[in-house]
Every structure is written in structure tokens, then in C-alpha cells.
Design a protein around this motif. Structure first.
Motif, PDB file in Angstrom:
ATOM      1  N   ARG A  74      -9.668   4.950   7.143  1.00  0.00           N
ATOM      2  CA  ARG A  74     -11.066   4.521   7.217  1.00  0.00           C
ATOM      3  C   ARG A  74     -11.794   4.700   5.886  1.00  0.00           C
ATOM      4  N   LYS A  75     -11.406   5.698   5.126  1.00  0.00           N
ATOM      5  CA  LYS A  75     -12.122   5.891   3.860  1.00  0.00           C
ATOM      6  C   LYS A  75     -11.855   4.731   2.897  1.00  0.00           C
ATOM      7  N   ALA A 106     -10.956 -12.817  -1.704  1.00  0.00           N
ATOM      8  CA  ALA A 106     -10.007 -13.128  -0.642  1.00  0.00           C
ATOM      9  C   ALA A 106      -8.920 -12.053  -0.551  1.00  0.00           C
ATOM     10  N   SER A 107      -8.443 -11.613  -1.721  1.00  0.00           N
ATOM     11  CA  SER A 107      -7.418 -10.564  -1.711  1.00  0.00           C
ATOM     12  C   SER A 107      -7.961  -9.244  -1.166  1.00  0.00           C
ATOM     13  N   MET A 126       0.852  -1.198   0.000  1.00  0.00           N
ATOM     14  CA  MET A 126       0.000   0.000   0.000  1.00  0.00           C
ATOM     15  C   MET A 126       0.884   1.243   0.000  1.00  0.00           C
ATOM     16  N   PRO A 127       0.497   2.256  -0.718  1.00  0.00           N
ATOM     17  CA  PRO A 127       1.282   3.499  -0.736  1.00  0.00           C
ATOM     18  C   PRO A 127       1.212   4.202   0.612  1.00  0.00           C
ATOM     19  N   GLN A 161      -8.231  -6.001   5.860  1.00  0.00           N
ATOM     20  CA  GLN A 161      -7.707  -6.349   7.182  1.00  0.00           C
ATOM     21  C   GLN A 161      -6.331  -5.729   7.406  1.00  0.00           C
ATOM     22  N   SER A 162      -5.523  -5.712   6.345  1.00  0.00           N
ATOM     23  CA  SER A 162      -4.202  -5.094   6.461  1.00  0.00           C
ATOM     24  C   SER A 162      -4.315  -3.596   6.736  1.00  0.00           C
ATOM     25  N   ILE A 163      -5.259  -2.946   6.018  1.00  0.00           N
ATOM     26  CA  ILE A 163      -5.459  -1.510   6.242  1.00  0.00           C
ATOM     27  C   ILE A 163      -5.956  -1.248   7.655  1.00  0.00           C
ATOM     28  N   GLN A 164      -6.871  -2.114   8.123  1.00  0.00           N
ATOM     29  CA  GLN A 164      -7.388  -1.948   9.474  1.00  0.00           C
ATOM     30  C   GLN A 164      -6.279  -2.143  10.505  1.00  0.00           C
TER      31      GLN A 164
END
Length: 665
Positions: free
Chosen positions: A191-192, A227-228, A1-2, A234-237
Motif C-alpha cells: 500500500r505504501k 500509462a506505465s 518489481m522486487p 494496478q500490478s501492485i494492487q
């Protein structure tokens, strides 16, 4: 993720215009996100509510998902993963155009509800924190205004303590509100992403569950993709959770500082007098009418040789004054503390500023003086500033002010129009230039003010005493000295200092005295000066107190051996007075010389011209014919009572009695 753009919590206390400008970008991004969220939610509600027109609704939703890529977010376009994911979802939505009765319940739980929760919880929280931050900012500004008006002369410790506590409380309150607001805006960037992806994930899963005929086909196409997406959310959270914990720890660390951080005028660090750059909030005095003024708190900073000002909300600052060769000094202004004035080299532009604390006040004055000397143009300005601060060489004048006198400088007698020559013009500069030790003895004490003895002040104000009229008006009780004076000219000056010198017939000694007096003022941090009236007559020089009209000190004009104005700073002038020292027991006394340095509101050359005219009148009085010829060459006013000086020397006039002229002639 950037990488995610963030607001630094460490900048919340300073609340600089740069931080406010970055904050406005985050607020604009939040506003754009709010608009987009409302639009997306409307599309989802249409899917949920219009079962009979599900085909059209899903088509509109598909189009709306594609609009995310086209949105011009203030912090840059969305990352490619979110865009590609939304594009994939849009294609899926376009294919899934049939609904089941249970599909509505699934959509309400997994699609509409998360988006409503995001809007009502997260976006509403942003709006509420923004209002709280605005209120805290206004309260802090109001507290600073009340504190800035705290008087200096009649200081009330109780009132001062209340105001300082009020400032500290409101500043802490603003600090807490700003950090909460910054944290919410930083969290919104995570969150966005979740809010955009999670509803669509639930919607797609609901479609798969309820479309039994196409479940096998859809599952083959979407299982890996879903799934991705689930892993990505989940990774962002997880990133959001770790970032939120880091921000909370940062808040605790920043709030654990001493209360003195929030209190004005409680700076523990010593004053740094070698700065060549400075930035911070200052109060500036602005005229609102003929006699009324207002003070505005603005953010000032230096850039090169310029003083810049940047209002809150502005993207960049603007230049308000060129500091090269300008003068900076402390002033008394409207019973406010820590005020100083910046004046341009020409004297036509000036401004009065007020610092928040004594340390900032002294550092601003030292920094602006360093910039005025053009230190920033050197190869190593920091080293030059340190060296000048340690040695105080050329402390408050431009670096090349005194070196240029030996070569290429114009004749000092250019200030004497009409062919009038000074008695000191005959003395020429030595061929090689005198050393400072030959002009002034090392370690010579300097007097920075002329204090009138109490007994003399009382004698001049009791019976038999007389106050000097600075406008040259005469009456029946005037002394014979005033009646015989053919010249009376008054100039507004500020006494800078006086010291004993070794030579009384060389203009170099005046220039060296100027350098040492100004350097000593800078070393000892003496910025305050007292304004007086310098009266030049055809017999003497008088320094008069403008408030009491009492003569503070006077010199016979014939004792003034040499006088000169500074060749670059035209407002500086000085003269040397010759006296006698009988301490060695000589019958006629030993000749002694003292230099007096002044700063005038007008050109110093005008004062030199008037002194020269007075000495010419003294010489002309010895020959009535020469005196009559001199008076014929000078213009009179219409009533024939005042002798007008040349227009180049000023607008004020010197008084001359016509009867005395006739008797002398």
C-alpha cells in the motif's frame, strides 16, 4: 518489481525473540513511513491551500519527492522503479507552477484525499492493531504467570482447568491479534507504494487537464510515462489482492488446528532423548533479596556447548552458562512443577529453571545432559546421541571420564594429606585392567534409595530410641559407642545407588559401579535424589535422615574394604562394604561385597580422607603409643575438645573427648 519483505504467519504462534526482532524492524519501517507520509501530505496541502504561492509550494513538493530516495527505511531503501518514478514526477511538478481555479478541486479529489485516506485508514489501522497486539500479549503473559504458579502438591482440578482454559484463550487471542497485525504490516509494504504513486498520478493528470496551452506539449512527454505508472500501480494492487487472499487462507488453515495446540502440557509427541539442540521459553528463578525470589519467563536456546538466553526485543542472545561437564537433575522447588537445576562442574554456579510441560521438561534435561557429554564436538553428533541413548554407555558422565583412569591418572591417595594412607592403598590396579564382568556380575540389580522400615522408624522414635545428632554434640544419654568415638564428621550427601559387586579390594569396582548406577538412572529417567547426612566416626559410617535425625543405615568402619572419589567429577565418591553370606551353608559364611555410590556437596576426596583417618584411629587404638603420637600430630581447638581436620579437607571439625584421649593413652 522486487520481492517484498514479509512476516511469516506461521511464526506468530511461537512468538520467538527472532520473530519479535523482525517485527520490530517492520514497526520501525511503519514509523518511518508514517513520518514521511505526514511530511508528504503537508506538502500536498500546502499546494492545495496556497494558491497565491503555488510556485513555491510546487517547488517544495518537488524537493520532498526527491527525499524518498534519501530516507533510511528499516527494510532497505525503496525500489528503483518507485525512486525513478518519483524523480520524474518531481521534475514535472517543478515545471507545472501555474494553477487554475478548477485545479484546486482536482487536487483535492485526486491528490490530497488519497493521501489522507492512506494515513487515516492504513497507518491508523497499524497503530490500532499494534495496541491490540500489545494488550493480548500482556494478557497472555499474565495468564502464563498464573498458570506457572499452579501448585503441584495440592492440585485443584477446577482451578487447573480454569487456568488452562485461560491460557488457551489468551494464547489464541494473542495468535489472532498477531496474525492480523502481521497481515496489516505485510499489506503496508504494497500500500505504501500505491500511496506514494497514486496521488502524484492524479495531480499530474489534473495539471494536464487544466493547462490547455501546454496540454499538447505535456501530453507528448507524459502519456507513455503515465500509462506505465498506471499499469505499475494496478500490478501492485493486484499483487496486494492476491497476497491478501493468500494470507487469509493461511489464517484459516492455521486457526483450524485443535485447541490442544494452545494448551500447555498437552504435547502429543513422544519425548526425544537424542537432541543436541533445544530452544524455547523457560521460567528462571532469580533472587530478589536474602530470602525472596522471583521467576522470569525468558527465551533459552543452546549454541554449541553454551546455554544462551535472549530477552524479548533483543537482537541476539547472550551466554549464561558453559554446559561442558555440567550436571543436570530434577529438583523440587517452591511447589512448582517441572523444575530442574543446572550446576557447573565446579559447583560454584547453578540455576533453577522451570519448563512449561512434562515433555519439554524431560527433553531439556536430556538435551543438556547430551551437551554436557560434549557430543556436539563429534563428527556425527546425532548418530552418537542415538547410540548413547540406546546403549546408555556413560549416560551422565563426560565421554572420557572412566577411560582416563588406566593411563596418566594421578594417585587416588592424593586426597590424604599429612602422610595418612588408606587401608585400601595397598591394593594396586591390575596390570591390564579388569573387565567390567570381572568386577560386577551382568544383570546385577541396583537399589536407588534406602527406605527405612516402618517398624524400625517407630522403634527409634519411641521410648528407648535415640536420634543421632549430626553436629557431634554429646549429652549424658549418649551411647557408649558415641562416647568412645574420637572422630565425628558430617557431610551432606545424596544417595545415588548401591549394588552387589564381585571384588572388594579394588578401586576399579567403585568406578564401574559409578558408571552403571549413573547409566541406570539415565535409562530409567530417575533424576530425583534425597539429601542425607553421612556421619563418619572412628568406628562406623551412618547415613542419617536430616529431617528426623533417624539413622537410615550404618556400617562398621572395619567392614569398609575400599573407598574412592571420582577423578574428574570430584563430587562423586563411593565405598565397598564387606559382609558374610551364609546361604551356601558354610560355617564362616561366604564373603560378599556391596558398593554404595554418593554425590556430595563438597569434594568426595574430603570424605575419603575422613574415612581414612577413622581407619587409622582404629589401627592406632591397638597401640596406645601410636594413638598418642597420632593425636599429637592433629591440631585441637582452643577449648581442647575438638580435633581439627586439615584445612584442605574442609572447615568442619571432628569431635574428640580429651578425657577419652587420656584414658586411651
Amino acid at each position: 518489481m522486487p520481492a517484498v519483505h514479509k512476516l511469516l504467519l506461521e511464526d506468530s504462534l511461537q512468538d520467538s525473540p527472532q520473530t519479535r526482532s523482525l517485527l520490530s524492524v517492520f514497526e520501525e519501517d511503519a514509523g518511518t513511513l508514517t513520518d514521511y507520509t505526514n511530511q508528504l501530505l503537508q506538502s500536498m496541502q500546502r499546494v492545495y491551500g496556497a494558491q497565491s504561492e503555488m510556485g513555491l509550494a510546487t517547488e517544495q513538493l518537488s524537493k520532498q519527492l526527491l527525499e524518498y530516495e534519501k530516507k533510511n527505511f528499516a527494510l532497505g531503501k525503496g525500489d528503483e522503479e518507485v525512486i525513478s518514478t518519483l524523480q520524474h514526477f518531481a521534475k514535472t511538478v517543478g515545471e507545472l507552477n501555474a494553477l487554475h481555479s478548477e485545479l484546486a478541486t482536482q487536487m483535492a479529489d485526486k491528490m490530497v484525499f488519497p493521501m489522507i485516506q492512506f494515513r487515516e485508514k492504513d497507518l491508523t489501522e497499524i497503530s490500532t492493531l499494534r495496541e491490540i497486539f500489545g494488550i493480548a500479549t500482556d494478557e497472555h503473559e499474565a495468564a502464563m504467570v498464573r498458570y506457572s504458579r499452579l501448585p503441584k502438591k495440592k492440585e485443584n482440578e477446577r482451578v487447573k482447568s480454569e487456568l488452562v482454559g485461560d491460557v488457551a484463550y489468551t494464547r489464541r487471542k494473542q495468535h489472532q491479534a498477531s496474525m492480523q497485525y502481521y497481515c496489516a504490516l505485510n499489506a503496508l509494504q504494497y500500500r505504501k507504494r500505491v500511496a506514494m504513486l497514486e496521488p502524484m498520478l492524479g495531480y499530474t493528470q489534473a495539471q494536464i487537464n487544466f493547462f490547455k496551452k501546454g496540454i499538447d506539449l505535456v501530453s507528448k512527454k507524459m502519456d507513455t510515462f503515465l500509462a506505465s505508472v498506471s499499469t505499475m500501480t494496478q500490478s501492485i494492487q493486484g499483487q496486494l489482492d492476491s497476497e491478501a487472499e493468500a494470507m487469509r487462507a493461511s489464517q484459516r488453515e492455521l486457526l483450524s488446528v485443535e485447541d490442544t495446540v494452545y494448551m500447555p502440557d498437552r504435547d502429543p509427541e513422544p519425548v526425544n532423548r537424542t537432541l543436541i539442540q533445544r530452544a524455547g521459553y523457560l521460567n528462571i528463578r532469580n533472587k530478589t533479596g536474602l530470602v525472596t525470589t522471583a521467576w522470569d519467563r525468558l527465551y533459552f536456546f543452546t549454541q554449541g556447548g553454551n546455554l544462551m538466553c535472549q530477552p524479548r526485543g533483543a537482537v541476539a542472545g547472550g551466554m549464561i552458562l558453559d554446559l561442558d561437564n555440567s550436571s543436570v537433575m530434577a529438583v523440587e522447588c517452591e511447589d512448582r512443577r517441572y523444575c530442574f537445576q543446572i550446576t557447573s562442574p565446579t559447583g560454584k554456579t547453578s540455576m533453577i529453571l522451570q519448563a512449561e510441560s512434562k515433555r519439554e521438561y524431560e527433553e531439556w534435561i536430556c538435551t543438556l545432559n547430551n551437551i554436557s557429554r560434549q557430543i556436539y564436538l563429534t563428527d556425527n553428533p546425532e548418530a552418537v546421541a542415538i547410540r548413547l541413548n540406546q546403549t546408555a554407555i556413560q549416560a551422565v558422565t563426560p565421554i572420557t571420564s572412566f577411560e582416563k583412569r588406566q593411563e596418566g591418572s594421578p594417585n587416588p591417595d592424593r586426597a590424604k594429606p599429612g602422610g595418612v594412607q588408606s587401608s585400601s592403598s595397598a591394593s594396586q590396579k591390575p596390570p591390564g585392567g579388569a573387565e567390567p564382568e570381572d568386577l560386577i556380575a551382568p544383570g546385577t540389580p541396583i537399589q536407588f534409595d534406602i527406605m527405612l522400615p516402618a517398624s524400625e522408624f517407630l522403634d527409634q522414635n519411641r521410648a528407648g530410641g535415640r536420634r543421632t545428632n549430626p553436629f557431634g554434640e554429646t549429652d549424658d544419654e549418649c551411647s557408649s559407642e558415641s562416647d568412645d568415638s574420637l572422630l565425628q564428621q558430617v557431610f551432606a550427601v545424596r544417595f545415588l545407588g548401591s549394588m552387589a559387586v564381585r571384588s572388594g579390594h579394588n578401586q576399579e569396582v567403585i568406578y564401574e559401579a559409578m558408571r552403571q548406577v549413573l547409566a541406570a538412572r539415565a535409562i530409567h529417567n530417575i533424576f530425583k535424589t534425597t539429601e542425607s547426612h553421612l556421619m563418619v566416626t572412628s568406628s562406623c559410617l551412618r547415613l542419617i535422615d536430616p529431617q528426623t535425625q533417624v539413622t537410615r543405615i550404618s556400617f562398621q568402619l572395619q567392614d569398609v574394604s575400599v573407598f574412592a572419589a571420582h577423578q574428574e567429577n570430584g563430587r562423586l565418591m563411593g565405598f565397598v562394604v564387606e559382609g558374610r553370606d551364609w546361604s551356601e551353608g558354610e560355617e564362616e559364611g561366604h564373603a560378599s561385597f556391596s558398593s554404595f555410590i554418593f554425590e556430595s556437596n563438597t569434594e568426595g576426596e574430603k570424605i575419603c580422607y575422613t574415612i581414612s583417618l577413622g581407619k587409622d584411629i582404629i589401627e592406632a587404638k591397638k597401640d596406645p603409643a601410636a594413638l598418642a603420637q597420632l593425636m599429637k600430630s592433629m591440631p585441637l581447638t582452643n577449648d581442647g575438645k575438638f580435633l581439627l581436620l586439615d584445612a584442605e579437607t574442609g572447615d568442619t571439625a571432628a569431635e574428640a573427648s580429651q578425657e577419652d584421649l587420656e584414658s586411651e593413652a
